[in-house]
Write a protein that holds these residues in place. Structure first.
Motif, PDB file in Angstrom:
ATOM      1  N   THR A 120       2.248  -3.525  -7.938  1.00  0.00           N
ATOM      2  CA  THR A 120       3.326  -3.528  -6.946  1.00  0.00           C
ATOM      3  C   THR A 120       2.903  -4.174  -5.621  1.00  0.00           C
ATOM      4  N   ASN A 134      10.187   3.689   0.652  1.00  0.00           N
ATOM      5  CA  ASN A 134      10.431   3.105  -0.667  1.00  0.00           C
ATOM      6  C   ASN A 134      10.054   4.155  -1.704  1.00  0.00           C
ATOM      7  N   THR A 181      10.507   4.202  -4.908  1.00  0.00           N
ATOM      8  CA  THR A 181      10.179   3.811  -6.279  1.00  0.00           C
ATOM      9  C   THR A 181       8.721   3.393  -6.466  1.00  0.00           C
ATOM     10  N   VAL A 182       8.058   3.019  -5.384  1.00  0.00           N
ATOM     11  CA  VAL A 182       6.653   2.614  -5.504  1.00  0.00           C
ATOM     12  C   VAL A 182       5.837   3.299  -4.408  1.00  0.00           C
ATOM     13  N   SER A 227       2.892   1.583  -3.244  1.00  0.00           N
ATOM     14  CA  SER A 227       2.241   0.500  -2.495  1.00  0.00           C
ATOM     15  C   SER A 227       3.062  -0.762  -2.682  1.00  0.00           C
ATOM     16  N   SER A 228       2.955  -1.673  -1.717  1.00  0.00           N
ATOM     17  CA  SER A 228       3.796  -2.872  -1.711  1.00  0.00           C
ATOM     18  C   SER A 228       3.063  -3.999  -1.005  1.00  0.00           C
ATOM     19  N   PHE A 263       8.072  -6.174   1.773  1.00  0.00           N
ATOM     20  CA  PHE A 263       8.251  -4.762   1.429  1.00  0.00           C
ATOM     21  C   PHE A 263       7.342  -3.844   2.245  1.00  0.00           C
ATOM     22  N   TYR A 320      10.576  -0.718   6.168  1.00  0.00           N
ATOM     23  CA  TYR A 320       9.883   0.104   5.165  1.00  0.00           C
ATOM     24  C   TYR A 320       8.817   1.012   5.769  1.00  0.00           C
TER      25      TYR A 320
END
Ligand SMILES: *[C@@H]1O[C@H](CO)[C@@H](O)[C@H](O)[C@H]1NC(C)=O
Length: 214
Positions: free
Chosen positions: A31, A83, A85-86, A88-89, A93, A98
Motif C-alpha cells: 500500500t 484512511n 482501509t489501509v 500505510s500509504s 494518500f 489524510y
C-alpha cells in the motif's frame, strides 16, 4: 538480606507502575508504493519515549523528479490518520486531508504545524508575521526543548541519511508527543495519530503510516 528483599519489592512495584505504552506503525510495500519498514515508540512516562525506525526505500516508486531519496528524509508525527482501509500509504494518500499537519501542542509553529492557521497566527508565529521556526537538532540537543514541535522528529534529532535508500535510527525523546493526546484532543492540544516521511529535497510526502497501540 532484609534490605535486599525490600529493595526488590520496591523495584518490582516501580516497574509495575511505570507506563509501558507502545505504538507501532508498519509500512507495507503493498500500500506504500514499495516502501517497507516500521516505526515504534515506547513510553516510560507521559512525555518520555524511545523510538526506533527502519525504512527500506530501495523499491519505492513514488518520488518526483525534484526528489533524490539518497539526499535524505525528514519525518514527523502528524495529527490524523483518515484512511480506514489501509494502515500505510504513499504520496497523495499521505496528504493533509489524510494525515493533517505536525503535532505541535507547544506551538513551536513550523509552517506545517497543525496549528499554523489559527493558534500560531494568533500568537504571531507565522512566516507572514516575520516568525522563523527556530528548530534545529543541535539546539534541541543543547536543551532548547521549546524550539521544536513535539512532532518534528527530524527537527529534534536530525534528518535521516541513507545513501543506499535504507534508513534507520533510534532516539530517546524526553519531550515526546504526549500519551494523553494519542488519537485524542484536549482543550490545549490536537491529537497525534501517524508518522509521515518526506523527501528532504522538496518536502514532498513520500510515505506515511497509522500509529496503533501494540
Ligand atoms: C487509502 O489509501 C490507499 C493507498 O494506501 C488508497 O488506495 C485508498 O484509495 C485510500 N482510501 C481512501 C478512502 O481514500
Amino acid at each position: 538480606m532484609k534490605l535486599t528483599s525490600a529493595l526488590t519489592v520496591l523495584a518490582s512495584l516501580s516497574t509495575a507502575s511505570a507506563l509501558r505504552q507502545k505504538y507501532c506503525a508498519k509500512i507495507d510495500p503493498e500500500t506504500a508504493s514499495g516502501a517497507k519498514g516500521y516505526f515504534t515508540t515506547t513510553y516510560s512516562s507521559n512525555n518520555e519515549a524511545t523510538f526506533s525506525l527502519s525504512l527500506d526505500m530501495s523499491d519505492f516508486t513514488g518520488e518526483a523528479d525534484s526528489c533524490t531519496i539518497e539526499n535524505g528524509l525528514v519525518y514527523h508525527v502528524h495529527s490524523f490518520w483518515n484512511n480506514e482501509t489501509v494502515s500505510s500509504s504513499a504520496n497523495s494518500f499521505c496528504g493533509a486531508s489524510y494525515t493533517g499537519g505536525h503535532y505541535d501542542p507547544s506551538l513551536a509553529c513550523s509552517s506545517a504545524s497543525e496549528d499554523a492557521k489559527d493558534k500560531c497566527a494568533a500568537i504571531g508565529r507565522t512566516a507572514d508575521q516575520g516568525y522563523e521556526y527556530p528548530c534545529n537538532s543541535d539546539d534541541f540537543g543543547d536543551g532548547h526543548l521549546a524550539s521544536c514541535e513535539l512532532g518534528d522528529l527530524s527537527g529534534k534529532f536530525g534528518e535521516l541519511k541513507g545513501g543506499d535508500r535504507y534508513f534507520y535510527t533510534s532516539h530517546k525523546d524526553t519531550l515526546a508527543p504526549f500519551v494523553a493526546n494519542y488519537k485524542e484532543t484536549d482543550d490545549n492540544a490536537n491529537m497525534w495519530s501517524s508518522v509521515v516521511f518526506h523527501c528532504k529535497d522538496d518536502a514532498s510526502r513520500l510515505v506515511c503510516a497509522d500509529l496503533v497501540e501494540c
